[in-house]
Design an enzyme around this catalytic site. Sequence first.
Site, PDB file in Angstrom:
ATOM      1  N   HIS A 311      38.496  77.656   2.451  1.00 46.72           N
ATOM      2  CA  HIS A 311      37.609  77.542   3.622  1.00 46.72           C
ATOM      3  C   HIS A 311      38.075  78.450   4.747  1.00 46.72           C
ATOM      4  CE1 HIS A 311      40.518  74.990   5.670  1.00 46.72           C
ATOM      5  NE2 HIS A 311      40.573  74.219   4.612  1.00 46.72           N
ATOM      6  N   HIS A 354      49.416  73.697   9.087  1.00 50.35           N
ATOM      7  CA  HIS A 354      49.425  74.853   9.984  1.00 50.35           C
ATOM      8  C   HIS A 354      50.197  74.592  11.262  1.00 50.35           C
ATOM      9  CE1 HIS A 354      45.882  72.384  10.985  1.00 50.35           C
ATOM     10  NE2 HIS A 354      45.912  72.888  12.200  1.00 50.35           N
ATOM     11  N   GLU A 360      45.666  72.065  20.344  1.00 46.73           N
ATOM     12  CA  GLU A 360      44.493  71.359  19.834  1.00 46.73           C
ATOM     13  C   GLU A 360      44.522  69.900  20.276  1.00 46.73           C
ATOM     14  OE1 GLU A 360      44.607  71.631  15.591  1.00 46.73           O
ATOM     15  OE2 GLU A 360      44.970  73.777  15.600  1.00 46.73           O
ATOM     16  N   HIS A 387      48.025  68.312  19.210  1.00 50.39           N
ATOM     17  CA  HIS A 387      48.982  69.179  18.535  1.00 50.39           C
ATOM     18  C   HIS A 387      49.121  70.415  19.406  1.00 50.39           C
ATOM     19  CE1 HIS A 387      47.185  66.734  15.145  1.00 50.39           C
ATOM     20  NE2 HIS A 387      48.432  66.326  15.256  1.00 50.39           N
ATOM     21  N   HIS A 393      51.131  70.485  11.783  1.00 52.73           N
ATOM     22  CA  HIS A 393      50.314  69.338  11.408  1.00 52.73           C
ATOM     23  C   HIS A 393      49.441  69.702  10.215  1.00 52.73           C
ATOM     24  CE1 HIS A 393      48.133  71.677  14.418  1.00 52.73           C
ATOM     25  NE2 HIS A 393      46.999  71.193  13.959  1.00 52.73           N
TER      26      HIS A 393
HETATM   27 FE   FE2 Z   1      44.984  71.881  13.685  1.00 51.87          FE
END
Ligand code: FE2
Length: 483
Positions: A311, A354, A360, A387, A393
Amino acid sequence: MPVTDFTVKEKYRYQNGFDCYHETEAIAGALPVGQNSPQKPPYGLYAEKLSGTAFTAPRHENRQTWLYRITPACSLSPFRLEEDRKTAADAFVEKSFHYLPDQFRWDPFPAPTTPTDFVGGLQQVAGAGDPTLKQGLGIFVYAANTSMDVRSAFYSSDGDLLIVPQDGALDIRTELGWMLVRPLEICVIPRGIRFQVLMLGDSNAVVRGYMLELYQGHFQLPELGPIGSNGLANARDFQIPVAAFDDDDDKKSTATQDGSSYVIRTKVNHRVYRAVQPHTPFDVVAWHGNYYPYKYDLGRFNVIGTISFDHPDPSIFTVLTAPSEHVGTAVADFVIFPPRWLVGENTFRPPWYHRNTMSEYMGLLTGAYDAKKAGAGGFVPGGGSLHNTMSGHGPDGPSCEAARNEPQPQQPAKVGAGSCAFMFETCLMLGVTDWALKATQSSEEGSPSVLQHDYVTHSWGKLPRFWQRPEGAGSADSHLLKE
Ligand SMILES: [Fe+2]
């Protein structure tokens, strides 16, 4: 139909089109023709200009609106600092953010137990930058159980407000007209525009949601690049109010006729100030321009994704973006994860693990998010997670294992049915407020923290180990030059 089937039905008319030049009259003939500031505007109105950019901003950025109103906004008392502790002043004054490397997740913040309106129910969770320099953003949650007084209005001098309802519809009156904003809709109220948030129906119901305050620039639609000229959020699906006004001389006015003043509150550099005026702030009979509030139904978002493998980056889910000075780097992105089909094959379908330079903050509007377990102690509607820059995470252990064990060939799957998560993403490092770190589930002594202290342990403390070292392969000194 790619439109959300709302429980609360629409009751207002709108104009359609993001970043378009609109004009609207509540009374025909209220807009002057061919000029903005005639000697005597129609019907004895005042002309008032509201600018959202510098006069000299380039045309493609320039935002302004001309208001034709009964009394200009300048006619009010001096502002005084809001001392009432039930207001949001405490949260706004909170400027000593904690800059922490940890991953955070919160249960839903507590609902108010005393009468609390939208402004009083705002609490800041995180932020970056400084509204006095018009740089950065603030991230808030709100929870309210009472309408704002019909003789009051609020506006932010600090930034544009992106409001994301999670529970309960908001009936929002702005100077430029009315908007009904329901869960799975969002709205943006630009800096300086006065508004009032009213409850619908049951007066004891609690409304809850999230808000991003953008200190710099304005939201735009993201560039589409190779996607082409349609897709993601389409411009025609944004809805803008039509002019609507109150008249203090009108006995049918929604404001009472007791002769008391109207209260105007504004947020300036994190503090709330209050002024009074003898006339309604909602007296704009007509307006034209491109600086206005708007709303958008998230159900209309045209999701783009892979049809082969792997994706794309989640930037593909960006609804609105507020760019920084660096092309392609946002001060704030508003990103959603709505129901969608996953059809990629031989692919790890949840978000990959990542660590990003972007920070975020995530929230959940309804349902369950596909990368995290739902239910108590998990990621639940009304809760949130943060995050921060470079904090690692990804899916929790069970979600990861389930995704890796999907049988081959992978079948098309609909994820997120009945669900919608969202993300406020920023290129800035976010500080967390004291309130967000210390909030408890109720005001009772010993009430558990809203912050999930076991978030990291539960999510990634026992990640399964899949590593299988090929027999005889590699060695601890494989990086060394050999003789
Ligand atoms: Fe993320």
